[in-house]
Motif scaffolding. Structure first.
Motif, short mmCIF file in Angstrom:
data_model
loop_
_atom_site.label_atom_id
_atom_site.label_comp_id
_atom_site.label_asym_id
_atom_site.label_seq_id
_atom_site.Cartn_x
_atom_site.Cartn_y
_atom_site.Cartn_z
N ASP A 132 5.37 28.17 21.33
CA ASP A 132 4.57 28.82 21.83
C ASP A 132 5.52 28.81 23.16
O ASP A 132 4.60 29.75 24.37
N ALA A 133 5.99 27.43 23.34
CA ALA A 133 6.33 27.55 24.75
C ALA A 133 6.94 29.15 25.07
O ALA A 133 7.86 29.39 24.18
N ALA A 134 6.91 29.72 26.18
CA ALA A 134 7.32 31.07 26.82
C ALA A 134 6.55 31.63 28.07
O ALA A 134 6.02 30.78 28.64
N GLU A 135 7.05 32.65 28.74
CA GLU A 135 6.71 33.36 29.67
C GLU A 135 4.97 34.44 29.00
O GLU A 135 5.89 35.03 27.50
N TYR A 136 3.77 34.20 29.40
CA TYR A 136 3.37 34.81 28.78
C TYR A 136 2.64 36.44 30.20
O TYR A 136 2.77 35.75 31.03
N PHE A 137 2.66 37.51 29.85
CA PHE A 137 1.86 38.30 31.29
C PHE A 137 0.80 39.32 30.10
O PHE A 137 0.38 39.79 29.11
N CYS A 138 -0.01 39.38 31.16
CA CYS A 138 -1.26 40.20 31.04
C CYS A 138 -0.49 41.44 31.16
O CYS A 138 0.18 41.63 32.78
N ALA A 139 -1.43 43.07 30.67
CA ALA A 139 -0.81 43.98 31.44
C ALA A 139 -1.90 44.81 30.74
O ALA A 139 -2.70 44.95 30.36
N VAL A 140 -2.31 46.03 32.51
CA VAL A 140 -3.01 46.93 32.11
C VAL A 140 -2.50 48.18 32.35
O VAL A 140 -1.58 48.71 33.05
N LEU A 162 4.73 28.94 29.81
CA LEU A 162 3.57 28.19 29.64
C LEU A 162 5.12 26.90 28.65
O LEU A 162 5.80 27.09 28.26
N SER A 163 4.56 25.63 29.50
CA SER A 163 5.17 24.82 28.71
C SER A 163 4.46 23.81 27.68
O SER A 163 2.91 23.54 27.98
N VAL A 164 5.48 23.04 26.35
CA VAL A 164 4.37 22.27 25.28
C VAL A 164 4.94 21.34 25.68
O VAL A 164 5.90 21.34 25.62
#
Lengths: 115, 114
Positions: free
Chosen positions: B85-93, B110-112
């Protein structure tokens, strides 16, 4: 599901050359296309919006003569970076939306490196 | 004008621990809300989306998000994080039609750790 194909996925070229990136909607008619730019470790920033057969609408600060967008058909939009320079190196992502109540579908992006 | 705020630039969690990524939005109309994940050098992958109805939405890879209108929030959760799941997460509207593009938050990396 809807697929958007972006090509090339990675391009390296010399400073001063022009580079064309293609964005195709494979299984739907893309009435609207969006082009985003993403610098390393940053978010996606909208560059321009285009409707099929119309001129693109550019966001403030985006040079329309530098980033030429063509949306000549319902399945293809192109972004041409003219006379590219190292500061144009970035990750470019296209997105397409069909008619009616449709979400945006994203391409896999193009990494552009200008030497 | 519409905007998305992701307050956390970087989060580190242990593998197996729970995760919550925060997202707050400002939008003039009823928003359509999305969470995307991006691995290094890759494009965006849609995790989940909220349009209407049940405010708790389930997505892929075991993720869920809850829309809270009163708090203008759409936080992403996962009960047990995996190293992948380590990655970049983006919220969008945004909206779901027309010329209105999605507006993205700045992302949360996110780092795991083991």
């Amino acid at each position: 599901g809807a697929v958007v194909s972006q090509h090339p996925s990675w391009v390296i070229c010399k400073s001063g050359t022009s580079v064309k990136i293609e964005c195709r909607s494979l299984d739907f008619q893309a009435t609207t296309m969006f082009w985003y730019r993403q610098f390393p470790k940053q978010s996606l920033m909208l560059m321009a919006t285009s409707n099929e057969g119309s001129k693109a609408t550019y966001e403030q600060g985006v040079e329309k003569d530098k980033f030429l967008i063509n949306h000549a058909s319902l399945t293809l939009s192109t972004l041409t970076v003219t006379s590219a320079h190292p500061e144009d190196s970035s990750f470019y992502i296209c997105s397409a939306r069909g008619r009616g109540n449709q979400p945006q579908h994203f391409g896999d992006g193009t990494r552009l490196s200008i030497l | 004008a519409q905007s998305v705020t992701q307050p956390d630039i970087h989060i580190t969690v242990s593998e197996g621990a729970s995760l919550e990524l925060r997202c707050n939005y400002s939008y003039g109309a009823t928003p359509y809300l999305f969470w995307y994940v991006q691995s290094p050098g890759q494009g965006l992958q849609l995790l989940l989306k909220y349009f209407s109805g049940d405010t708790l939405v389930q997505g892929i890879k075991g993720f869920e998000a809850e829309f809270k209108r009163s708090q203008s929030s759409f936080n992403l959760r996962k009960p047990s994080v995996h190293w992948s799941d380590a990655a970049e997460y983006f919220c969008a509207v945004g909206q779901n039609s027309g010329n209105t593009p999605l507006v993205f938050g700045k992302g949360t990396r996110l780092s795991v750790i083991a």
